[in-house]
Design an enzyme around this catalytic site. Sequence first.
Site, PDB file in Angstrom:
ATOM      1  N   ARG A  91      30.558  24.705   9.384  1.00  0.00           N
ATOM      2  CA  ARG A  91      31.811  24.821  10.127  1.00  0.00           C
ATOM      3  C   ARG A  91      32.200  26.286  10.205  1.00  0.00           C
ATOM      4  O   ARG A  91      32.081  27.017   9.202  1.00  0.00           O
ATOM      5  CB  ARG A  91      32.961  24.075   9.423  1.00  0.00           C
ATOM      6  CG  ARG A  91      32.711  22.620   9.186  1.00  0.00           C
ATOM      7  CD  ARG A  91      32.523  21.827  10.448  1.00  0.00           C
ATOM      8  NE  ARG A  91      33.684  21.850  11.315  1.00  0.00           N
ATOM      9  CZ  ARG A  91      33.677  21.417  12.584  1.00  0.00           C
ATOM     10  NH1 ARG A  91      32.545  20.956  13.111  1.00  0.00           N
ATOM     11  NH2 ARG A  91      34.765  21.441  13.304  1.00  0.00           N
ATOM     12  N   HIS A 109      22.447  32.888   5.325  1.00  0.00           N
ATOM     13  CA  HIS A 109      22.208  32.745   6.755  1.00  0.00           C
ATOM     14  C   HIS A 109      20.711  32.923   7.020  1.00  0.00           C
ATOM     15  O   HIS A 109      20.099  33.861   6.502  1.00  0.00           O
ATOM     16  CB  HIS A 109      23.013  33.791   7.524  1.00  0.00           C
ATOM     17  CG  HIS A 109      22.853  33.666   9.011  1.00  0.00           C
ATOM     18  ND1 HIS A 109      23.510  32.699   9.733  1.00  0.00           N
ATOM     19  CD2 HIS A 109      22.093  34.356   9.884  1.00  0.00           C
ATOM     20  CE1 HIS A 109      23.153  32.809  11.006  1.00  0.00           C
ATOM     21  NE2 HIS A 109      22.301  33.809  11.125  1.00  0.00           N
ATOM     22  N   ASP A 145      29.202  36.013  10.331  1.00  0.00           N
ATOM     23  CA  ASP A 145      27.891  36.446   9.845  1.00  0.00           C
ATOM     24  C   ASP A 145      27.744  37.973   9.792  1.00  0.00           C
ATOM     25  O   ASP A 145      26.641  38.498   9.960  1.00  0.00           O
ATOM     26  CB  ASP A 145      26.764  35.857  10.718  1.00  0.00           C
ATOM     27  CG  ASP A 145      26.741  34.334  10.643  1.00  0.00           C
ATOM     28  OD1 ASP A 145      27.155  33.777   9.619  1.00  0.00           O
ATOM     29  OD2 ASP A 145      26.299  33.711  11.628  1.00  0.00           O
TER      30      ASP A 145
HETATM   31  C1  GAR Z   1      19.696  26.778   5.379  1.00  0.00           C
HETATM   32  O1  GAR Z   1      18.548  27.197   6.063  1.00  0.00           O
HETATM   33  C2  GAR Z   1      20.815  27.781   5.577  1.00  0.00           C
HETATM   34  O2  GAR Z   1      20.386  29.110   5.627  1.00  0.00           O
HETATM   35  C3  GAR Z   1      21.353  27.348   6.912  1.00  0.00           C
HETATM   36  O3  GAR Z   1      21.343  25.946   6.861  1.00  0.00           O
HETATM   37  C4  GAR Z   1      20.263  25.505   6.016  1.00  0.00           C
HETATM   38  C5  GAR Z   1      20.828  24.561   4.984  1.00  0.00           C
HETATM   39  O4  GAR Z   1      19.805  23.958   4.239  1.00  0.00           O
HETATM   40  N1  GAR Z   1      22.680  27.868   7.114  1.00  0.00           N
HETATM   41  C6  GAR Z   1      23.167  28.206   8.302  1.00  0.00           C
HETATM   42  O5  GAR Z   1      22.541  28.080   9.344  1.00  0.00           O
HETATM   43  C7  GAR Z   1      24.573  28.749   8.283  1.00  0.00           C
HETATM   44  N2  GAR Z   1      24.972  29.203   9.579  1.00  0.00           N
HETATM   45  P1  GAR Z   1      20.149  23.253   2.840  1.00  0.00           P
HETATM   46  O6  GAR Z   1      21.290  22.264   3.090  1.00  0.00           O
HETATM   47  O7  GAR Z   1      18.882  22.533   2.480  1.00  0.00           O
HETATM   48  O8  GAR Z   1      20.522  24.310   1.853  1.00  0.00           O
END
Ligand code: GAR
Length: 195
Positions: A91, A109, A145
Amino acid sequence: MKRVAILISGGGSNMLTLLRDMAEGGYARPVLVASNDPAAKGLEKAAAQGIPIAAVDHRPYGRDREAFETALAERIDATQPDILCLAGFMRILTPGFIRRYEGKMLNIHPSLLPKYPGLHTHARALAAGDQEAGCTVHEVTADLDAGPILGQARVPVLPGDTEDSLAARVLAQEHRLYPQVLRRFVAGDCRPVLL
Ligand code: GAR
Protein backbone atom coordinates in the site's frame (compact mmCIF):
# COMPACT_ATOMS: atom_id res chain seq x y z
CA MET A 1 15.99 -4.46 23.40
CA LYS A 2 14.59 -2.76 20.28
CA ARG A 3 11.03 -3.73 19.38
CA VAL A 4 10.30 -4.40 15.71
CA ALA A 5 6.95 -4.45 13.90
CA ILE A 6 6.77 -5.83 10.36
CA LEU A 7 4.16 -4.94 7.74
CA ILE A 8 3.40 -7.40 4.94
CA SER A 9 0.86 -7.92 2.17
CA GLY A 10 1.71 -11.38 0.87
CA GLY A 11 3.77 -14.48 1.45
CA GLY A 12 6.13 -12.82 3.86
CA SER A 13 9.40 -14.51 2.91
CA ASN A 14 11.34 -11.38 3.83
CA MET A 15 9.42 -11.15 7.08
CA LEU A 16 10.42 -14.74 7.89
CA THR A 17 14.10 -14.02 7.30
CA LEU A 18 13.86 -11.02 9.64
CA LEU A 19 12.16 -13.15 12.32
CA ARG A 20 14.84 -15.84 11.95
CA ASP A 21 17.68 -13.36 12.16
CA MET A 22 16.25 -11.61 15.22
CA ALA A 23 15.81 -15.00 16.91
CA GLU A 24 19.38 -16.04 16.05
CA GLY A 25 21.03 -12.71 16.78
CA GLY A 26 18.98 -11.69 19.81
CA TYR A 27 19.45 -8.02 18.90
CA ALA A 28 15.78 -7.09 18.57
CA ARG A 29 12.38 -8.49 19.40
CA PRO A 30 9.53 -8.90 16.89
CA VAL A 31 6.40 -7.50 18.53
CA LEU A 32 3.94 -7.56 15.63
CA VAL A 33 3.38 -8.75 12.07
CA ALA A 34 0.54 -6.81 10.49
CA SER A 35 -1.06 -6.92 7.05
CA ASN A 36 -3.55 -4.93 5.03
CA ASP A 37 -4.77 -8.26 3.62
CA PRO A 38 -6.38 -10.63 6.12
CA ALA A 39 -5.64 -13.52 3.70
CA ALA A 40 -1.89 -12.77 3.49
CA LYS A 41 -0.14 -16.10 3.83
CA GLY A 42 2.60 -14.53 5.90
CA LEU A 43 0.20 -13.88 8.78
CA GLU A 44 -0.29 -17.60 9.46
CA LYS A 45 3.44 -18.20 9.23
CA ALA A 46 4.14 -15.48 11.80
CA ALA A 47 1.38 -16.73 14.09
CA ALA A 48 2.83 -20.24 13.87
CA GLN A 49 6.01 -18.80 15.38
CA GLY A 50 4.09 -17.21 18.22
CA ILE A 51 4.42 -13.66 16.93
CA PRO A 52 1.38 -11.41 17.55
CA ILE A 53 -0.41 -10.66 14.28
CA ALA A 54 -2.94 -8.09 13.13
CA ALA A 55 -4.97 -7.72 9.95
CA VAL A 56 -6.42 -4.36 9.01
CA ASP A 57 -8.23 -4.86 5.71
CA HIS A 58 -7.84 -1.72 3.59
CA ARG A 59 -10.83 -2.51 1.36
CA PRO A 60 -13.69 -1.34 3.60
CA TYR A 61 -11.98 2.07 3.77
CA GLY A 62 -12.23 2.56 -0.01
CA ARG A 63 -10.36 5.69 -1.01
CA ASP A 64 -10.00 6.91 2.55
CA ARG A 65 -6.33 6.03 3.00
CA GLU A 66 -6.05 8.10 6.15
CA ALA A 67 -8.84 6.23 7.93
CA PHE A 68 -7.19 2.92 7.00
CA GLU A 69 -3.85 4.15 8.24
CA THR A 70 -5.34 5.42 11.50
CA ALA A 71 -6.73 1.94 12.17
CA LEU A 72 -3.41 0.35 11.22
CA ALA A 73 -1.41 2.80 13.33
CA GLU A 74 -3.58 2.02 16.36
CA ARG A 75 -2.69 -1.65 16.08
CA ILE A 76 0.97 -0.83 15.54
CA ASP A 77 1.24 1.66 18.36
CA ALA A 78 -0.40 -0.75 20.81
CA THR A 79 2.76 -2.87 20.49
CA GLN A 80 5.12 0.12 20.97
CA PRO A 81 7.66 -0.68 18.27
CA ASP A 82 10.94 1.20 17.94
CA ILE A 83 11.34 0.15 14.31
CA LEU A 84 8.84 -0.60 11.55
CA CYS A 85 9.96 -2.85 8.68
CA LEU A 86 7.92 -2.86 5.48
CA ALA A 87 8.44 -6.28 3.89
CA GLY A 88 6.39 -6.63 0.74
CA PHE A 89 3.82 -4.16 2.05
CA MET A 90 1.98 -3.07 -1.08
CA ARG A 91 0.00 0.00 0.00
CA ILE A 92 1.21 3.51 -0.71
CA LEU A 93 1.42 5.42 2.56
CA THR A 94 0.30 9.00 3.09
CA PRO A 95 2.74 11.65 4.31
CA GLY A 96 0.91 11.70 7.66
CA PHE A 97 1.63 8.02 8.32
CA ILE A 98 5.22 8.40 7.17
CA ARG A 99 5.76 11.41 9.43
CA ARG A 100 4.40 9.46 12.39
CA TYR A 101 7.16 6.85 12.01
CA GLU A 102 9.84 9.11 10.59
CA GLY A 103 13.36 7.86 11.20
CA LYS A 104 12.20 4.40 12.21
CA MET A 105 10.59 2.93 9.09
CA LEU A 106 12.52 0.75 6.60
CA ASN A 107 11.39 -0.71 3.28
CA ILE A 108 12.77 -3.31 0.91
CA HIS A 109 12.31 -2.64 -2.78
CA PRO A 110 13.14 -5.07 -5.63
CA SER A 111 15.34 -2.79 -7.74
CA LEU A 112 18.60 -0.91 -7.53
CA LEU A 113 17.09 2.41 -6.53
CA PRO A 114 16.97 5.12 -7.75
CA LYS A 115 16.22 2.92 -10.78
CA TYR A 116 12.65 1.67 -11.05
CA PRO A 117 10.69 2.99 -8.10
CA GLY A 118 7.09 1.71 -8.06
CA LEU A 119 5.85 -1.55 -9.57
CA HIS A 120 6.99 -4.12 -12.19
CA THR A 121 10.65 -3.52 -11.46
CA HIS A 122 11.93 -6.77 -13.00
CA ALA A 123 9.97 -6.36 -16.23
CA ARG A 124 11.33 -2.83 -16.53
CA ALA A 125 14.93 -3.96 -15.96
CA LEU A 126 14.54 -6.65 -18.63
CA ALA A 127 12.87 -4.27 -21.09
CA ALA A 128 15.71 -1.80 -20.63
CA GLY A 129 18.30 -4.51 -21.38
CA ASP A 130 20.02 -3.98 -18.02
CA GLN A 131 23.03 -6.21 -17.29
CA GLU A 132 22.46 -5.99 -13.58
CA ALA A 133 19.49 -5.94 -11.19
CA GLY A 134 19.06 -6.11 -7.46
CA CYS A 135 17.30 -4.82 -4.39
CA THR A 136 17.49 -1.90 -2.01
CA VAL A 137 16.64 -1.33 1.65
CA HIS A 138 15.94 2.31 2.37
CA GLU A 139 14.50 4.54 4.99
CA VAL A 140 10.93 5.51 4.18
CA THR A 141 10.41 9.20 3.55
CA ALA A 142 7.56 11.08 1.90
CA ASP A 143 9.06 10.53 -1.56
CA LEU A 144 8.03 7.11 -2.89
CA ASP A 145 10.98 4.69 -2.83
CA ALA A 146 13.42 7.59 -2.54
CA GLY A 147 14.54 7.72 1.12
CA PRO A 148 18.17 7.32 2.21
CA ILE A 149 19.64 4.03 1.00
CA LEU A 150 20.67 1.67 3.81
CA GLY A 151 21.76 -1.25 1.66
CA GLN A 152 21.84 -2.76 -1.81
CA ALA A 153 22.53 -6.20 -3.26
CA ARG A 154 23.30 -6.79 -6.93
CA VAL A 155 22.70 -9.77 -9.18
CA PRO A 156 23.51 -10.31 -12.86
CA VAL A 157 20.75 -10.40 -15.43
CA LEU A 158 21.36 -13.65 -17.35
CA PRO A 159 20.56 -14.50 -20.97
CA GLY A 160 17.06 -15.98 -21.20
CA ASP A 161 15.92 -14.43 -17.92
CA THR A 162 12.20 -13.99 -17.46
CA GLU A 163 10.50 -11.75 -14.95
CA ASP A 164 10.09 -14.79 -12.68
CA SER A 165 13.65 -16.06 -12.93
CA LEU A 166 15.04 -12.60 -12.26
CA ALA A 167 12.61 -12.03 -9.38
CA ALA A 168 13.73 -15.29 -7.76
CA ARG A 169 17.41 -14.37 -8.08
CA VAL A 170 16.76 -10.96 -6.56
CA LEU A 171 14.56 -12.37 -3.78
CA ALA A 172 17.37 -14.65 -2.62
CA GLN A 173 19.51 -11.53 -2.18
CA GLU A 174 16.69 -9.67 -0.43
CA HIS A 175 16.81 -12.42 2.17
CA ARG A 176 20.54 -11.79 2.73
CA LEU A 177 20.34 -8.02 2.65
CA TYR A 178 17.38 -7.10 4.85
CA PRO A 179 18.57 -8.81 8.06
CA GLN A 180 22.03 -7.30 7.71
CA VAL A 181 20.57 -3.82 7.30
CA LEU A 182 18.24 -4.32 10.26
CA ARG A 183 21.15 -5.38 12.47
CA ARG A 184 23.06 -2.23 11.57
CA PHE A 185 20.03 0.01 11.92
CA VAL A 186 19.27 -1.38 15.38
CA ALA A 187 22.85 -0.52 16.33
CA GLY A 188 22.33 3.05 15.11
CA ASP A 189 24.64 2.50 12.14
CA CYS A 190 23.20 3.89 8.90
CA ARG A 191 26.20 3.18 6.65
CA PRO A 192 24.87 1.28 3.64
CA VAL A 193 25.32 -2.50 3.49
CA LEU A 194 26.61 -3.28 -0.01
CA LEU A 195 26.42 -6.90 -1.18
C1 GAR B 1 9.61 -8.67 -2.36
O1 GAR B 1 10.26 -8.95 -3.57
C2 GAR B 1 9.72 -7.19 -2.04
O2 GAR B 1 10.93 -6.62 -2.43
C3 GAR B 1 8.59 -6.64 -2.87
O3 GAR B 1 7.55 -7.57 -2.70
C4 GAR B 1 8.10 -8.88 -2.49
C5 GAR B 1 7.50 -9.46 -1.24
O4 GAR B 1 7.86 -10.80 -1.07
N1 GAR B 1 8.22 -5.33 -2.40
C6 GAR B 1 7.76 -4.37 -3.20
O5 GAR B 1 7.58 -4.52 -4.40
C7 GAR B 1 7.45 -3.07 -2.51
N2 GAR B 1 7.08 -2.06 -3.45
P1 GAR B 1 7.69 -11.50 0.36
O6 GAR B 1 6.25 -11.27 0.82
O7 GAR B 1 7.94 -12.95 0.08
O8 GAR B 1 8.69 -10.91 1.30
